[in-house]
Write a protein that holds these residues in place. Structure first.
Motif, PDB file in Angstrom:
ATOM      1  N   LEU A  35       0.764  -1.181   0.007  1.00 17.30           N
ATOM      2  CA  LEU A  35      -0.098  -0.057   0.008  1.00 17.30           C
ATOM      3  C   LEU A  35       0.961   1.230   0.177  1.00 17.30           C
ATOM      4  N   PHE A  36       2.082   1.127   0.882  1.00 19.96           N
ATOM      5  CA  PHE A  36       2.928   2.487   0.632  1.00 19.96           C
ATOM      6  C   PHE A  36       3.369   2.841  -0.611  1.00 19.96           C
ATOM      7  N   ASP A  37       3.963   1.422  -1.144  1.00 19.58           N
ATOM      8  CA  ASP A  37       4.623   1.464  -2.394  1.00 19.58           C
ATOM      9  C   ASP A  37       3.485   2.154  -3.512  1.00 19.58           C
ATOM     10  N   GLY A  38       2.465   1.859  -3.392  1.00 20.77           N
ATOM     11  CA  GLY A  38       1.328   2.571  -3.984  1.00 20.77           C
ATOM     12  C   GLY A  38       1.138   3.880  -3.843  1.00 20.77           C
ATOM     13  N   ILE A  39       0.929   4.343  -2.581  1.00 16.69           N
ATOM     14  CA  ILE A  39       0.836   5.568  -2.386  1.00 16.69           C
ATOM     15  C   ILE A  39       2.095   6.664  -2.586  1.00 16.69           C
ATOM     16  N   TYR A  40       3.160   5.980  -2.675  1.00 15.67           N
ATOM     17  CA  TYR A  40       4.429   6.613  -3.086  1.00 15.67           C
ATOM     18  C   TYR A  40       4.503   6.684  -4.613  1.00 15.67           C
ATOM     19  N   SER A  41       3.843   6.043  -5.600  1.00 10.98           N
ATOM     20  CA  SER A  41       3.705   5.949  -6.656  1.00 10.98           C
ATOM     21  C   SER A  41       2.524   6.988  -7.136  1.00 10.98           C
ATOM     22  N   LEU A  42       1.605   7.062  -6.121  1.00 10.43           N
ATOM     23  CA  LEU A  42       0.449   8.056  -6.231  1.00 10.43           C
ATOM     24  C   LEU A  42       0.747   9.578  -6.154  1.00 10.43           C
ATOM     25  N   VAL A  43       1.905   9.727  -5.214  1.00 14.14           N
ATOM     26  CA  VAL A  43       2.551  11.113  -5.104  1.00 14.14           C
ATOM     27  C   VAL A  43       3.504  11.424  -6.069  1.00 14.14           C
ATOM     28  N   SER A  44       4.153  10.374  -6.838  1.00 12.91           N
ATOM     29  CA  SER A  44       4.838  10.529  -7.940  1.00 12.91           C
ATOM     30  C   SER A  44       4.148  10.915  -9.194  1.00 12.91           C
ATOM     31  N   PHE A  45       2.852  10.433  -9.234  1.00 12.50           N
ATOM     32  CA  PHE A  45       2.080  10.737 -10.610  1.00 12.50           C
ATOM     33  C   PHE A  45       1.590  12.256 -10.223  1.00 12.50           C
ATOM     34  N   ALA A  46       1.238  12.710  -9.234  1.00  8.91           N
ATOM     35  CA  ALA A  46       0.800  14.082  -8.907  1.00  8.91           C
ATOM     36  C   ALA A  46       2.086  14.708  -9.252  1.00  8.91           C
ATOM     37  N   THR A  47       3.175  14.635  -8.989  1.00 10.97           N
ATOM     38  CA  THR A  47       4.140  15.427  -9.149  1.00 10.97           C
ATOM     39  C   THR A  47       4.872  15.262 -10.346  1.00 10.97           C
ATOM     40  N   ALA A  48       4.449  14.364 -11.351  1.00 13.13           N
ATOM     41  CA  ALA A  48       4.873  14.263 -12.702  1.00 13.13           C
ATOM     42  C   ALA A  48       3.990  15.115 -13.616  1.00 13.13           C
ATOM     43  N   LEU A  49       2.747  15.224 -13.331  1.00 12.40           N
ATOM     44  CA  LEU A  49       1.926  16.309 -13.770  1.00 12.40           C
ATOM     45  C   LEU A  49       2.640  17.680 -13.869  1.00 12.40           C
ATOM     46  N   LEU A  50       3.174  18.044 -12.540  1.00 14.40           N
ATOM     47  CA  LEU A  50       3.702  19.307 -12.437  1.00 14.40           C
ATOM     48  C   LEU A  50       4.855  19.300 -13.343  1.00 14.40           C
ATOM     49  N   THR A  51       5.707  18.374 -13.082  1.00 15.49           N
ATOM     50  CA  THR A  51       7.087  18.223 -13.807  1.00 15.49           C
ATOM     51  C   THR A  51       6.812  18.703 -15.281  1.00 15.49           C
ATOM     52  N   ILE A  52       6.012  18.034 -16.023  1.00 17.09           N
ATOM     53  CA  ILE A  52       5.790  18.038 -17.497  1.00 17.09           C
ATOM     54  C   ILE A  52       5.320  19.781 -17.790  1.00 17.09           C
ATOM     55  N   LYS A  53       4.537  20.392 -16.654  1.00 18.42           N
ATOM     56  CA  LYS A  53       4.117  21.681 -16.871  1.00 18.42           C
ATOM     57  C   LYS A  53       5.375  22.341 -16.935  1.00 18.42           C
ATOM     58  N   VAL A  54       6.209  22.346 -15.772  1.00 17.33           N
ATOM     59  CA  VAL A  54       7.453  23.082 -15.559  1.00 17.33           C
ATOM     60  C   VAL A  54       8.317  22.833 -16.617  1.00 17.33           C
ATOM     61  N   ALA A  55       8.510  21.520 -17.106  1.00 19.36           N
ATOM     62  CA  ALA A  55       9.572  21.463 -18.360  1.00 19.36           C
ATOM     63  C   ALA A  55       9.227  22.254 -19.436  1.00 19.36           C
ATOM     64  N   LYS A  56       7.805  22.354 -19.745  1.00 23.06           N
ATOM     65  CA  LYS A  56       7.406  23.251 -20.983  1.00 23.06           C
ATOM     66  C   LYS A  56       7.665  24.827 -20.672  1.00 23.06           C
ATOM     67  N   LEU A  57       7.460  25.219 -19.359  1.00 18.88           N
ATOM     68  CA  LEU A  57       7.794  26.420 -19.216  1.00 18.88           C
ATOM     69  C   LEU A  57       8.892  27.023 -19.198  1.00 18.88           C
ATOM     70  N   ALA A  58      10.088  25.810 -18.738  1.00 20.92           N
ATOM     71  CA  ALA A  58      11.511  26.222 -18.662  1.00 20.92           C
ATOM     72  C   ALA A  58      12.075  26.526 -19.988  1.00 20.92           C
ATOM     73  N   GLU A  59      11.202  26.253 -21.243  1.00 22.86           N
ATOM     74  CA  GLU A  59      11.613  26.253 -22.392  1.00 22.86           C
ATOM     75  C   GLU A  59      11.415  27.778 -22.963  1.00 22.86           C
TER      76      GLU A  59
END
Length: 300
Positions: A35-59
């Protein structure tokens, strides 16, 4: 940039798959570690969405709101991501300790082993792919994603080893100890995982508060920079370094000597242009300002 975006999409799709896998197995097996492994991945999913947005902004180029460009958002995001990971890990460790002290957790260890095999191999594959893309694209965002997947792979590997052990003792005369394996395993996982987001947090904090990079990085930059200006008659070359996401900014002061002769501003531009070109050949993300001074007090 295309490689960076492709790597971040791989990370996003991978997270979606492993969140579903972990939560499904967690419900079926009753394992807090999964369950913790899944929650860790869920947090990663939320931050991955932010990461893609920031990567586009950085250009984007600089504008009226961000005079030095949007790359300063990268260390801020990495700081946020690492802090969230640390909080999740600490919370999981406290919960695991409480369960350990109250008799442990029963789980279906046979199916948990199957989950461990799938998750460990999958996470290591994604981590290696992202590491390659991060090296090719020279992207801090992808490099941090790679490290996050490596942490996830370690978590899954620890889960796998622990469940193999728990499954073994559950079939022996020591079966009454098996419920303690799951919370104990979770505490071990957290202890293994925490140093990586901790290091990312400290490195990102250095960039956010505009600290200089580590001394070895500064020294290497100096070794590359000084020869590019060695032909200029000078008494001192002073440089300051600030890393902002993917960009490394250099402020260089050249204290010219009496032998230096200035015939035109174009000559200074030519010196700057050639020095910058040589530095960018080594690292394309180098951004330089070179100032020529005669009065030493203007440097300090």
């Amino acid at each position: 940039m295309r490689k960076e975006q492709k790597a971040l999409r791989i990370s996003l799709f991978g997270v979606v798959f492993f969140v579903a896998l972990a939560l499904g197995f967690a419900v079926y097996t009753g394992s807090d570690a999964i369950l913790f492994d899944g929650i860790y991945s869920l947090v990663s999913f939320a931050t991955a969405l932010l990461t893609i947005k920031v990567a586009k902004l950085a250009e984007r180029p600089d504008d009226d709101n961000f005079h030095f460009g949007y790359t300063t958002l990268e260390p801020t995001l990495n700081l946020f991501k690492s802090l969230i990971t640390i909080v999740v890990c600490v919370y999981a460790a406290v919960e695991a300790l409480q369960r350990f002290l109250t008799g442990g957790t029963e789980a279906e260890y046979g199916w948990a082993v199957v989950y461990g095999l799938l998750a460990t191999s999958g996470c290591f594959i994604v981590a290696m792919l992202l590491r390659k893309y991060g090296r090719d694209s020279r992207s801090d965002l992808v490099n941090v994603e790679s490290k996050a997947w490596f942490v996830d792979a370690l978590l899954s590997a620890s889960v796998l080893l622990g469940f193999i052990f728990a499954w073994t003792i559950s079939k022996s005369s020591y079966a009454h100890y098996a419920p303690y394996v799951d919370p104990l395993l979770l505490m071990i996982i957290v202890a293994l995982a925490l140093p990586i987001p901790g290091k990312i947090f400290l490195n990102s904090l250095r960039e956010v508060i505009v600290m200089a990079p580590p001394p070895d990085v500064v020294d290497e930059i100096g070794e590359r920079l000084i020869p590019t200006l060695a032909h200029v008659p000078h008494d001192l070359i002073e440089y300051r370094v600030n890393k902002r996401g993917r960009n490394t900014y250099l402020l260089v002061h050249v204290l010219v000597s009496d032998e230096f002769e200035l015939h035109s501003i174009e000559k200074l531009d030519d010196i700057r242009r050639k020095s910058s070109a040589q530095m960018k050949e080594w690292n394309p993300e180098i951004v330089m300002d070179v100032l020529f001074v005669k009065d030493k007090t203007l440097i300090y």
